[in-house]
Design a protein around this motif. Structure first.
Motif, short mmCIF file in Angstrom:
data_model
loop_
_atom_site.label_atom_id
_atom_site.label_comp_id
_atom_site.label_asym_id
_atom_site.label_seq_id
_atom_site.Cartn_x
_atom_site.Cartn_y
_atom_site.Cartn_z
N GLY A 1 43.10 -7.32 58.61
CA GLY A 1 44.05 -7.94 59.87
C GLY A 1 43.36 -8.26 61.15
N VAL A 2 42.45 -7.64 61.64
CA VAL A 2 41.76 -8.04 62.52
C VAL A 2 40.84 -9.33 62.42
CG1 VAL A 2 39.67 -7.29 64.13
CG2 VAL A 2 41.52 -5.62 63.64
N ARG A 3 40.35 -9.39 61.17
CA ARG A 3 39.49 -10.60 60.87
C ARG A 3 40.61 -11.80 60.93
NH1 ARG A 3 37.77 -9.43 55.96
NH2 ARG A 3 35.94 -8.42 56.68
N ALA A 4 41.73 -11.70 60.34
CA ALA A 4 42.66 -12.85 60.60
C ALA A 4 43.06 -13.23 61.91
CB ALA A 4 43.83 -12.21 59.52
N GLU A 5 43.54 -12.14 62.55
CA GLU A 5 43.83 -12.33 64.01
C GLU A 5 42.53 -13.22 64.71
OE1 GLU A 5 45.16 -8.85 66.00
OE2 GLU A 5 46.55 -8.38 64.39
N LEU A 6 41.57 -12.64 64.68
CA LEU A 6 40.31 -13.08 65.15
C LEU A 6 39.98 -14.65 64.86
CD1 LEU A 6 38.17 -12.57 67.14
CD2 LEU A 6 36.86 -11.89 65.44
N THR A 7 40.40 -14.74 63.72
CA THR A 7 40.13 -16.42 63.22
C THR A 7 41.16 -17.23 63.73
OG1 THR A 7 39.25 -15.38 61.01
CG2 THR A 7 40.27 -17.73 61.17
N VAL A 8 42.61 -16.84 63.73
CA VAL A 8 43.59 -17.53 64.56
C VAL A 8 43.13 -17.49 65.98
CG1 VAL A 8 46.11 -17.55 65.34
CG2 VAL A 8 45.34 -16.83 62.68
N SER A 9 42.83 -16.64 66.48
CA SER A 9 42.38 -16.75 68.07
C SER A 9 41.27 -17.75 68.34
CB SER A 9 42.00 -15.27 68.58
OG SER A 9 43.21 -14.41 68.61
N VAL A 10 40.28 -17.72 67.66
CA VAL A 10 38.99 -18.51 67.74
C VAL A 10 39.40 -19.74 67.63
CG1 VAL A 10 36.77 -18.99 66.92
CG2 VAL A 10 37.22 -16.68 67.51
N THR A 11 40.14 -20.08 66.41
CA THR A 11 40.47 -21.43 66.08
C THR A 11 41.65 -22.06 67.15
OG1 THR A 11 40.59 -20.80 63.81
CG2 THR A 11 41.96 -22.88 64.36
N GLN A 12 42.40 -21.12 68.03
CA GLN A 12 43.32 -21.77 68.99
C GLN A 12 42.24 -21.88 70.37
OE1 GLN A 12 46.30 -22.34 68.55
NE2 GLN A 12 46.51 -23.01 70.87
N MET A 13 41.35 -21.19 70.64
CA MET A 13 40.74 -21.38 71.71
C MET A 13 39.87 -22.62 71.68
SD MET A 13 39.45 -17.52 72.59
CE MET A 13 37.69 -17.62 72.17
N VAL A 14 39.30 -22.77 70.49
CA VAL A 14 38.37 -24.10 70.12
C VAL A 14 39.41 -25.16 70.24
CG1 VAL A 14 37.15 -25.42 68.36
CG2 VAL A 14 36.81 -23.05 68.52
N ARG A 15 40.57 -25.21 69.67
CA ARG A 15 41.44 -26.31 70.01
C ARG A 15 42.01 -26.57 71.35
NH1 ARG A 15 45.46 -24.56 65.22
NH2 ARG A 15 44.69 -25.58 63.51
N GLU A 16 41.92 -25.47 72.15
CA GLU A 16 42.38 -25.62 73.59
C GLU A 16 41.18 -26.12 74.25
OE1 GLU A 16 44.05 -21.74 74.77
OE2 GLU A 16 45.45 -21.87 73.62
N ALA A 17 39.99 -25.77 73.93
CA ALA A 17 38.86 -26.22 74.53
C ALA A 17 38.53 -27.79 74.17
CB ALA A 17 37.48 -25.34 74.06
N VAL A 18 38.71 -28.04 73.17
CA VAL A 18 38.50 -29.33 72.82
C VAL A 18 39.52 -30.48 73.60
CG1 VAL A 18 38.65 -31.23 70.78
CG2 VAL A 18 37.41 -29.15 70.74
N ALA A 19 40.80 -29.91 73.75
CA ALA A 19 41.79 -30.58 73.99
C ALA A 19 41.48 -30.81 75.96
CB ALA A 19 43.35 -30.12 73.95
N ALA A 20 41.28 -29.73 76.15
CA ALA A 20 40.74 -29.74 77.69
C ALA A 20 39.67 -30.55 78.05
CB ALA A 20 40.66 -28.31 78.22
N SER A 21 38.64 -30.59 77.31
CA SER A 21 37.48 -31.39 77.47
C SER A 21 38.03 -32.64 77.06
CB SER A 21 36.60 -31.09 76.17
OG SER A 21 35.22 -31.96 76.47
N VAL A 22 38.80 -33.02 76.29
CA VAL A 22 39.15 -34.80 76.08
C VAL A 22 39.97 -35.07 77.06
CG1 VAL A 22 40.69 -36.22 74.50
CG2 VAL A 22 38.86 -34.63 73.60
N ALA A 23 40.92 -34.03 77.70
CA ALA A 23 41.74 -34.37 78.74
C ALA A 23 40.80 -34.72 79.97
CB ALA A 23 42.71 -33.47 78.91
N HIS A 24 39.95 -33.85 80.23
CA HIS A 24 39.20 -34.01 81.44
C HIS A 24 38.12 -35.32 81.37
CE1 HIS A 24 36.33 -32.84 84.69
NE2 HIS A 24 35.63 -33.38 83.85
#
Length: 108
Positions: free
Chosen positions: A74-97
């Protein structure tokens, strides 16, 4: 039966049992019974204790392994979702910047 005949014959079981039943048995007081009960309990526990401990530890180990494995999944699945979401947000913020930079800093 003659006296010599009675002395030479072997008694039957019912005669032996009934003769034994007529003998008075020594009385055991409550304190002695309690002491015997405690000693018997101690002896049984000392012999069974290690086996009981082993069985409990074995079952507990199996249960803990199963529960920890499920929790880890369960922790592994939650961590995978969280990291994937953080990477998407970081890429989106970088592109927007990058899209907001002035024209002279954007190489063409």
């Amino acid at each position: 039966m003659a006296e010599s005949e009675r002395e030479s014959r072997v008694p039957v079981l019912t005669e032996v049992v009934s003769a034994d039943a007529r003998r008075p048995r020594p009385a055991v007081d409550a304190a002695t019974l309690e002491a015997l009960a405690r000693e018997l309990e101690r002896a049984v526990l000392s012999r069974l204790g290690p086996e009981v401990d082993r069985v409990i530890e074995e079952r507990l180990s199996r249960t803990l392994s199963k529960v920890l494995g499920q929790a880890l999944d369960g922790v592994r699945a939650e961590l995978t979702v969280s990291v994937t979401q953080m990477v998407r947000e970081a890429v989106a913020a970088s592109v927007a910047h990058a899209l907001q930079l002035p024209e002279h800093t954007n190489p063409k």
